[in-house]
Design a protein around this motif. Structure first.
Motif, PDB file in Angstrom:
ATOM      1  N   SER A  28       0.863  -1.187   0.000  1.00 19.07           N
ATOM      2  CA  SER A  28       0.000   0.000   0.000  1.00 19.07           C
ATOM      3  C   SER A  28       0.895   1.231   0.000  1.00 19.07           C
ATOM      4  N   ALA A  29       1.120   1.802  -1.182  1.00 20.86           N
ATOM      5  CA  ALA A  29       2.082   2.897  -1.336  1.00 20.86           C
ATOM      6  C   ALA A  29       1.576   4.227  -0.796  1.00 20.86           C
ATOM      7  N   VAL A  30       0.285   4.514  -0.972  1.00 25.99           N
ATOM      8  CA  VAL A  30      -0.228   5.825  -0.587  1.00 25.99           C
ATOM      9  C   VAL A  30      -1.476   5.716   0.294  1.00 25.99           C
ATOM     10  N   GLY A  31      -1.533   4.654   1.098  1.00 22.83           N
ATOM     11  CA  GLY A  31      -2.643   4.468   2.016  1.00 22.83           C
ATOM     12  C   GLY A  31      -2.303   3.432   3.061  1.00 22.83           C
ATOM     13  N   LYS A  32      -3.170   3.315   4.078  1.00 18.95           N
ATOM     14  CA  LYS A  32      -2.955   2.330   5.129  1.00 18.95           C
ATOM     15  C   LYS A  32      -4.291   1.703   5.485  1.00 18.95           C
ATOM     16  N   VAL A  33      -4.351   0.365   5.410  1.00 19.39           N
ATOM     17  CA  VAL A  33      -5.573  -0.378   5.708  1.00 19.39           C
ATOM     18  C   VAL A  33      -5.669  -0.621   7.208  1.00 19.39           C
ATOM     19  N   SER A  34      -6.868  -0.413   7.759  1.00 17.41           N
ATOM     20  CA  SER A  34      -7.073  -0.689   9.178  1.00 17.41           C
ATOM     21  C   SER A  34      -7.924  -1.940   9.399  1.00 17.41           C
ATOM     22  N   ILE A  35      -8.966  -2.150   8.569  1.00 15.84           N
ATOM     23  CA  ILE A  35      -9.854  -3.296   8.764  1.00 15.84           C
ATOM     24  C   ILE A  35     -10.272  -3.871   7.415  1.00 15.84           C
ATOM     25  N   VAL A  36     -10.336  -5.210   7.347  1.00  9.36           N
ATOM     26  CA  VAL A  36     -10.883  -5.912   6.194  1.00  9.36           C
ATOM     27  C   VAL A  36     -11.982  -6.839   6.707  1.00  9.36           C
ATOM     28  N   ASP A  37     -13.194  -6.667   6.170  1.00 12.88           N
ATOM     29  CA  ASP A  37     -14.320  -7.533   6.516  1.00 12.88           C
ATOM     30  C   ASP A  37     -14.831  -8.214   5.262  1.00 12.88           C
ATOM     31  N   ILE A  38     -15.080  -9.503   5.362  1.00 11.13           N
ATOM     32  CA  ILE A  38     -15.694 -10.260   4.284  1.00 11.13           C
ATOM     33  C   ILE A  38     -16.934 -10.916   4.874  1.00 11.13           C
ATOM     34  N   ASN A  39     -18.060 -10.765   4.170  1.00  9.76           N
ATOM     35  CA  ASN A  39     -19.307 -11.281   4.706  1.00  9.76           C
ATOM     36  C   ASN A  39     -20.014 -12.133   3.657  1.00  9.76           C
ATOM     37  N   PRO A  40     -20.378 -13.359   3.972  1.00  9.81           N
ATOM     38  CA  PRO A  40     -20.118 -14.039   5.240  1.00  9.81           C
ATOM     39  C   PRO A  40     -18.743 -14.703   5.253  1.00  9.81           C
ATOM     40  N   CYS A  41     -18.117 -14.673   6.398  1.00  7.75           N
ATOM     41  CA  CYS A  41     -16.844 -15.353   6.622  1.00  7.75           C
ATOM     42  C   CYS A  41     -16.745 -15.649   8.113  1.00  7.75           C
ATOM     43  N   PRO A  42     -17.462 -16.703   8.573  1.00  6.41           N
ATOM     44  CA  PRO A  42     -17.498 -16.990  10.006  1.00  6.41           C
ATOM     45  C   PRO A  42     -16.199 -17.558  10.570  1.00  6.41           C
ATOM     46  N   LYS A  43     -15.326 -18.095   9.692  1.00  8.02           N
ATOM     47  CA  LYS A  43     -14.032 -18.607  10.150  1.00  8.02           C
ATOM     48  C   LYS A  43     -12.995 -18.323   9.078  1.00  8.02           C
ATOM     49  N   GLN A  44     -11.735 -18.404   9.477  1.00  6.46           N
ATOM     50  CA  GLN A  44     -10.656 -18.112   8.540  1.00  6.46           C
ATOM     51  C   GLN A  44      -9.751 -19.313   8.355  1.00  6.46           C
ATOM     52  N   PRO A  45      -9.235 -19.553   7.149  1.00  7.83           N
ATOM     53  CA  PRO A  45      -9.453 -18.725   5.962  1.00  7.83           C
ATOM     54  C   PRO A  45     -10.917 -18.775   5.524  1.00  7.83           C
ATOM     55  N   CYS A  46     -11.352 -17.691   4.875  1.00  5.35           N
ATOM     56  CA  CYS A  46     -12.746 -17.615   4.436  1.00  5.35           C
ATOM     57  C   CYS A  46     -13.039 -18.752   3.461  1.00  5.35           C
ATOM     58  N   GLU A  47     -14.163 -19.398   3.685  1.00  3.47           N
ATOM     59  CA  GLU A  47     -14.610 -20.462   2.789  1.00  3.47           C
ATOM     60  C   GLU A  47     -15.596 -19.851   1.810  1.00  3.47           C
ATOM     61  N   LEU A  48     -15.206 -19.808   0.542  1.00  2.00           N
ATOM     62  CA  LEU A  48     -16.036 -19.203  -0.492  1.00  2.00           C
ATOM     63  C   LEU A  48     -16.687 -20.315  -1.310  1.00  2.00           C
ATOM     64  N   ARG A  49     -18.002 -20.339  -1.304  1.00  2.00           N
ATOM     65  CA  ARG A  49     -18.744 -21.371  -2.033  1.00  2.00           C
ATOM     66  C   ARG A  49     -18.998 -20.925  -3.471  1.00  2.00           C
ATOM     67  N   LYS A  50     -18.793 -21.867  -4.378  1.00  2.74           N
ATOM     68  CA  LYS A  50     -19.024 -21.602  -5.796  1.00  2.74           C
ATOM     69  C   LYS A  50     -20.473 -21.179  -6.011  1.00  2.74           C
ATOM     70  N   GLY A  51     -20.658 -20.200  -6.895  1.00  2.00           N
ATOM     71  CA  GLY A  51     -21.993 -19.727  -7.214  1.00  2.00           C
ATOM     72  C   GLY A  51     -22.520 -18.660  -6.270  1.00  2.00           C
ATOM     73  N   GLN A  52     -21.734 -18.270  -5.263  1.00  2.00           N
ATOM     74  CA  GLN A  52     -22.168 -17.239  -4.321  1.00  2.00           C
ATOM     75  C   GLN A  52     -21.306 -15.990  -4.476  1.00  2.00           C
ATOM     76  N   SER A  53     -21.776 -14.911  -3.894  1.00  2.00           N
ATOM     77  CA  SER A  53     -21.048 -13.654  -3.925  1.00  2.00           C
ATOM     78  C   SER A  53     -20.818 -13.190  -2.491  1.00  2.00           C
ATOM     79  N   TYR A  54     -19.682 -12.575  -2.252  1.00  2.00           N
ATOM     80  CA  TYR A  54     -19.285 -12.164  -0.914  1.00  2.00           C
ATOM     81  C   TYR A  54     -19.010 -10.672  -0.889  1.00  2.00           C
ATOM     82  N   SER A  55     -19.427 -10.029   0.190  1.00  2.00           N
ATOM     83  CA  SER A  55     -19.205  -8.606   0.374  1.00  2.00           C
ATOM     84  C   SER A  55     -17.816  -8.387   0.968  1.00  2.00           C
ATOM     85  N   VAL A  56     -17.053  -7.511   0.345  1.00  2.00           N
ATOM     86  CA  VAL A  56     -15.709  -7.174   0.829  1.00  2.00           C
ATOM     87  C   VAL A  56     -15.711  -5.693   1.204  1.00  2.00           C
ATOM     88  N   ASN A  57     -15.330  -5.408   2.452  1.00  2.00           N
ATOM     89  CA  ASN A  57     -15.303  -4.041   2.954  1.00  2.00           C
ATOM     90  C   ASN A  57     -13.900  -3.769   3.492  1.00  2.00           C
TER      91      ASN A  57
END
Length: 148
Positions: A28-57
Motif C-alpha cells: 500500500s504505497a499511498v494508504g494504510k488499511v485498518s480493517i478488512v471484513d468479508i461477509n459471510p466469513c465466520p471462520k478463517q481462511p474464508c470459505e467461499l462457495r461456488k456460485g455465491q457472492s461475498y461482500s468485501v469491505n
C-alpha cells in the motif's frame, strides 16, 4: 419465553457476526488499511462457495489525493497471479466519494463473486485499489478456500 427469545437472538448474532479478516499488506504505497471484513466469513481462511457472492469491505486511510480509483483483483495460485474479475472496478462507485482526499478515512465496499466453474482450491486473494497515477491506495492479501 423471554429467556428463550434472548438466547435465539444471541445465537443469530453469533452466526452472522464475523471477525475482521486477517490480511497482509502487499504494498500500500499511498494508504494504510485498518480493517478488512468479508461477509459471510465466520471462520478463517474464508470459505467461499461456488456460485455465491461475498461482500468485501476495506477501511483505509489515504495518504494522497486522487480524482479516481480503480480496483484490480487476482487469485494467487503457487505464486502466479490470475485475474479475478469483479462486477465494479471503479472505486468511486464502490462506497468511496471521489475525489479522494489526503488524511481521510474511507470504506471501500465491493462484491467478490465466486463462479461455479472455479476449481475447488486454497489460494490467496490479492486486492489492490489504485489511485489516478497507478499507485496503490491499498494492496492486501488474504487466504481463501473455494469449495463446492
Amino acid at each position: 419465553m423471554e429467556i428463550r427469545l434472548i438466547s435465539i437472538c444471541f445465537s443469530l448474532f453469533v452466526l452472522t457476526h464475523a471477525e475482521p479478516v486477517k490480511f497482509m499488506d502487499c504494498g500500500s504505497a499511498v494508504g494504510k488499511v485498518s480493517i478488512v471484513d468479508i461477509n459471510p466469513c465466520p471462520k478463517q481462511p474464508c470459505e467461499l462457495r461456488k456460485g455465491q457472492s461475498y461482500s468485501v469491505n476495506v477501511t483505509f486511510n489515504s495518504n494522497d489525493e486522487s480524482q479516481t480509483s480503480r480496483a484490480v483483483v487476482h487469485g494467487v495460485i503457487a505464486g502466479v497471479p490470475i485475474p479475478f474479475p469483479i462486477p465494479i472496478d471503479d472505486g468511486c462507485k464502490s462506497g468511496i466519494a471521489c475525489p479522494i482526499q489526503k488524511d481521510k478515512s474511507y470504506s471501500y465496499v465491493n462484491q467478490l463473486p465466486v463462479k461455479p466453474e472455479y476449481p475447488s482450491i486454497k489460494l490467496v486473494v490479492e486486492w489492490e485499489l489504485r489511485d489516478d497515477s497507478g499507485k496503490d491506495l491499498f494492496c492486501i492479501q488474504f487466504p481463501v478456500h473455494i469449495t463446492s
